[in-house]
Enzyme design. Structure first.
Site, PDB file in Angstrom:
ATOM      1  N   HIS A  43      -7.015  -6.752  -1.026  1.00 32.68           N
ATOM      2  CA  HIS A  43      -5.990  -5.724  -0.831  1.00 32.68           C
ATOM      3  C   HIS A  43      -4.949  -6.116   0.211  1.00 32.68           C
ATOM      4  CE1 HIS A  43      -4.320  -1.686  -0.831  1.00 32.68           C
ATOM      5  NE2 HIS A  43      -4.438  -1.630   0.485  1.00 32.68           N
ATOM      6  N   TYR A  91      -1.409  11.728   2.712  1.00 32.25           N
ATOM      7  CA  TYR A  91      -2.308  11.974   1.584  1.00 32.25           C
ATOM      8  C   TYR A  91      -2.403  13.456   1.254  1.00 32.25           C
ATOM      9  CZ  TYR A  91      -3.868   7.152   2.157  1.00 32.25           C
ATOM     10  OH  TYR A  91      -3.919   5.777   2.227  1.00 32.25           O
ATOM     11  N   ASP A 115       0.834  -1.202   0.000  1.00 29.28           N
ATOM     12  CA  ASP A 115       0.000   0.000   0.000  1.00 29.28           C
ATOM     13  C   ASP A 115       0.873   1.258   0.000  1.00 29.28           C
ATOM     14  OD1 ASP A 115      -2.944   0.916   0.370  1.00 29.28           O
ATOM     15  OD2 ASP A 115      -1.918   1.962   1.989  1.00 29.28           O
TER      16      ASP A 115
END
Length: 424
Positions: free
Chosen positions: A401, A345, A237
């Site tokens: 995921h 982010y 990730d």
């Protein structure tokens, strides 16, 4: 561009022998030169030696004028992108606010805030996973940037072989590598780090403390601080996004890479422009551009959105126990501990557009067929940016995921085969 200069260096050239004019032209072309090639003149006073006359740069105002349209276009493009990003952020904020309020109404006893966990679950202290340590990253002399932060990590198998460094994603921590720590400590020195911003590692509050440059420096300083000159970098990730960049800018520090469900930043940017479905899958990234609201929404109803992320029937981690769930929630429940991870982010769109880069580090790429965050087409897109013969990729049927936690056995089989020649 990281650590680079837009202007090539220039040095005066002299030679006692003949000069190949082709090589001179080639050098100018690599530099992207605005300099016109000058003819070579022969001086009778120096026994036939070749003298290269001094070349004159274009006047600065001419260069500025020539570059002005490109600079203006880039500024307008970035302004347009950021306008669209914040528009999408407002839409995402509305959607996630509805979700969070629904959780509160369905579970009114939990309230609008997350409950702080006062003690960690026992699984975080499992001695079979390794020893808990802290590493203080070096502080460099200005103007060189360095963090000087303290990072927490779990270490096992010291002295058993090369360094295998694990980088986790969001919303995870070092504990997401529990299966790999047990599996590989017999042949490697395995180290799972809590990255900057993830408690108990240091977590600066400012968004500027989470730029890609600083995050890559953390990885570099961790490898060197542990006493190694290179490592096997295993990532997932967000950790994978950093690992890709790290292999580009510090290739000598990475012997091999193992990546699970995480694309390079430039690849996902390029891919998303042509595949609108990927943008919808990444909707949470837009929410995270806003200040304070994401932290509030994720903590409402005792972190129910995070709980659903981990335990969702289709997209969550199969077989996750209540204690293992608490291993992820414990640190996030401490005051202010969601801000650091979300700040990753908040820097995502700072460097738009990114220039595609060629990838060359020998890499094992594992991808979940049913990944809810990233489309399967990204595997092919990553392959197009690789030097031939350097990428081994596998799509795991039925997996999502969370491959390192949901399908550890399959991951270990591929890893042992990929690293076999390093075990001798």
């Amino acid at each position: 561009m990281r650590g680079g200069s837009i202007c090539p260096s220039r040095a005066s050239v002299s030679s006692t022998g003949p000069v190949d004019s082709d090589s001179t032209v080639e050098s100018q072309n690599k530099g992207g030169g605005l300099l016109a090639p000058a003819p070579l003149a022969q001086s009778p006073d120096h026994g036939g030696s070749v003298v290269v006359p001094e070349r004159k740069d274009m006047p600065e105002f001419v260069v500025t004028a020539l570059l002005a349209p490109s600079r203006l276009s880039l500024k307008l493009l970035r302004a347009l992108v950021m306008s669209l990003v914040y528009l999408a952020a407002l839409v995402a904020a509305f959607v996630y606010s509805c979700i969070a309020l629904t959780h509160v109404m369905c579970r009114p006893r939990r309230g609008c805030c997350g409950r702080q966990r006062l003690s960690p679950p026992e699984c975080l202290r499992d001695p079979t996973l390794g020893e808990h340590c802290f590493l203080t990253l070096r502080v460099s002399v200005p103007p060189v940037k360095s963090s000087g932060l303290r990072l927490h990590y779990v270490s096992a198998g010291h002295g058993n072989g090369p360094l295998m460094l694990f980088l986790h994603g969001f919303p995870e921590n070092w504990f997401s590598w529990r299966y790999q720590l047990r599996e590989f400590q017999s042949h490697f020195h395995v180290v799972a780090v809590d990255m900057r911003g993830y408690s108990p590692s240091d977590a600066p509050k400012e968004v500027d403390c989470y730029t890609i440059d600083l995050l890559l420096d953390d990885i570099k300083d961790t490898i060197l601080g542990l006493g190694y000159s290179k490592c096997i970098l295993v990532s997932h990730d967000w950790g994978a996004s950093l690992a890709w960049e790290f292999s580009i800018y510090y290739p000598s520090l990475v012997e091999r890479m193992v990546v699970a469900n995480g694309p390079p930043m430039s690849v996902i940017q390029e891919y998303s422009i042509h595949h609108i479905g990927q943008i919808f899958r990444s909707n949470y990234m837009f929410l995270f551009q806003l200040p304070w609201l994401p932290e509030k929404l994720l903590s409402m109803s005792d972190f129910q959105i995070l709980k659903d992320t981990f335990t969702h029937r289709k997209n969550g981690i199969p077989g996750l126990t209540p204690s293992e769930l608490e291993a992820f929630l414990y640190h996030f429940s401490q005051p202010g501990c969601l801000t650091g991870p979300i700040n990753y982010y908040r820097n995502v769109f700072r460097n738009f557009p990114l220039e595609p880069k060629k990838l060359s580090t020998p890499t094992l790429l594992l991808w979940g067929e049913k990944d809810f965050a990233f489309q399967q087409g990204l595997v092919e897109a990553i392959g197009r940016h690789f030097v031939p013969g350097r990428l081994e990729s596998h799509i795991l049927p039925g997996s999502g995921h969370w491959i390192p936690q949901s399908h550890p056995q399959e991951m270990h089989q591929y890893m042992w085969a990929f690293l076999q020649d390093l075990l001798g």
